[in-house]
Structure formats: C-alpha cells, structure tokens
Design an enzyme around this catalytic site. Sequence first.
Site, PDB file in Angstrom:
ATOM      1  CG  LEU A  36      -1.952  -1.089   1.385  1.00  0.00           C
ATOM      2  CD1 LEU A  36      -2.650  -0.976   2.735  1.00  0.00           C
ATOM      3  CD2 LEU A  36      -2.963  -1.062   0.254  1.00  0.00           C
ATOM      4  CG  ASP A  37       0.263   4.358  -2.818  1.00  0.00           C
ATOM      5  OD1 ASP A  37       1.164   3.691  -3.343  1.00  0.00           O
ATOM      6  OD2 ASP A  37      -0.737   4.774  -3.438  1.00  0.00           O
ATOM      7  CG  MET A  38       3.837   7.022   3.916  1.00  0.00           C
ATOM      8  SD  MET A  38       5.238   8.174   3.923  1.00  0.00           S
ATOM      9  CE  MET A  38       4.486   9.607   3.154  1.00  0.00           C
TER      10      MET A  38
END
Length: 301
Positions: free
Chosen positions: A137-139
């Site tokens: 997942l993106d940050m």
Amino acid sequence: MSNKDNTLRFIVSEKENGFKLKEYLKITAQLSSRFVTKAVKEDRIRVNHQKLTLSYVLKAGDIIDIKINREEHQDIIPEKIDLNIIYEDEDIIVVDKPNGMVVHPTKRHLNGTLANGLLYYFQEKGSNNIVRLVNRLDMDTSGLILVAKNSYSHMSLSRDMVKDEFVKSYLAIVHENIKEENGIIDKPIYRVGEGTIKRIIDERGQRSITKYEVVESFKEADLVKLTLLTGRTHQIRVHLSSIGHPIYGDALYGQEEKEYITRQALHAYRLEFPHPTTDKIIKLESNIPKDMRDLIDKLKK
C-alpha cells in the site's frame, strides 16, 4: 497436501502414478521452478524419507515431504513498533497498516516502516522469518497488508492473486456523486517516465480494471467500495481521477485538502484469499479509520 511441523506433505495418487518427481512438483503441487531449485539445492525434499533425484519415477502412495523453513537473513533493522495484527498463523500474518507508514525501507525511509516492525516482532517471538510482502500500500493509504512467513506461502499467494478467490477491496471518499451507482472502470495505466511516480491513462499502458459500487452518497461526495480486478500501481487513484471523481486529499491525482483530510481518503478494508497450505478461504476486514470517519462527518454537515 498437508502442512505439519513446517513440512509440506504430498501423497501420490493413482492417477499420478508414473509421474517424474519434477513433473509432479510443477503440475500437481504447483510449485515454481525457483522454489523447487532452491529446495533441491538446500536438500529439503524427501520421497519416502529418502533423498532422490527429480527424475525419480513416482508410484501411487509415495510420500513427498518438503521442508519449508530455511535459514534466512534480511538487511532490515528490527525496530519495536506497535502493530495492529489482524490475523496470524504459522504461514501468514496480516497487519492493519496506519496511514503515514511506509511498507518497506527505502533510501528516504530506512526506519519506522512496517517491515522494520515486523522483523522485530518475528525476532521477539524467536521465529526465523523474514518479511515477504504479498501486497503493498502507498504510505498514505491505510489498511490490510498480507505478509507470507516462508517462501512456499509467498509463492502460493503470489500465484493465487490472479484467481477469483483472491479479493482486495477498498473504501474511498470521492468528490461529487458518481452518476452510475456501480460499474467497472477498464482503462490502461501507463507510467509517464522513470523520474516520476505519477501514472496516467494511456493506450501504451497495461490493461487495468477496477470494479466500483457507491456505498453512501453525500451532498458533494460519495463513499465508494472498490475491488481490484488487476493490480497496478496507484490504480484506484488514477481510475477515479480519470472519471472526474478524484479521492479527497489526493494531492497527486486531485488536490491537497488539509481542511478535510491530510492524506488521500483511501483504505484497504477487506482481504479474501485461499490459505497457502489449507486452501481454506480466509476473509478479513478492517474498520474505516478515524480520519475518514471525521471526513464523512464533515461532508454530512
């Protein structure tokens, strides 16, 4: 197939009588060539408790044992971090990642990542595991991260990600009301260049498919459930922006909106997948996080 004491066990059936060991491991056991090569090199395969070559011709009733665990090392600094563990067994672990946390160390983020915390957690438990991410997942995207504890689980889950039984669903809060309450976005996604992380809709890109369903509508926004039918980088964010409904707070594909939320309002809330050794369907969910609930409250007002 069974898994006991970190050993995979297969029993050869009548219809598999006469298969070569290599053929059985690839076709019936569905093991990758890379996994088999490593297992042979590390002397972790036995047939009827004997070490045999991959050209050995199997007989019905033969018992094939493959040791899963192996000595491994990962160049990641273990770091004590509070982790919200949703599910764990000897093969997998699922963590509910908060927004703002990087999944794996990078040059800019050597510490404080999910992988740092997991490696510390494994070592504290005395487990010889490294961090094998099945999904990322993106940050600034929160939600469920699936991690394999051994090479077999990682191989099996990575292979099964294309199956219908493997479902990854998200919740997003988007601008304006989507005209159709449910539908499919089928648009190719292309990386603009090496110097940027941004993706665009472009015929040169890979086919990308997102299924959506409006869960709740507000005056100038929708809460939308999204299910990935392909897994491209930034897929949901690019697709929603492309149909004129960017996610609230998405500075890359929409606009920064700190008065509403300090990150993109996107949460990976559901995972459904076949367990790597039992094939039992595991279904897990994560509650929508507080900052997204607060945003919904603001939109309702």
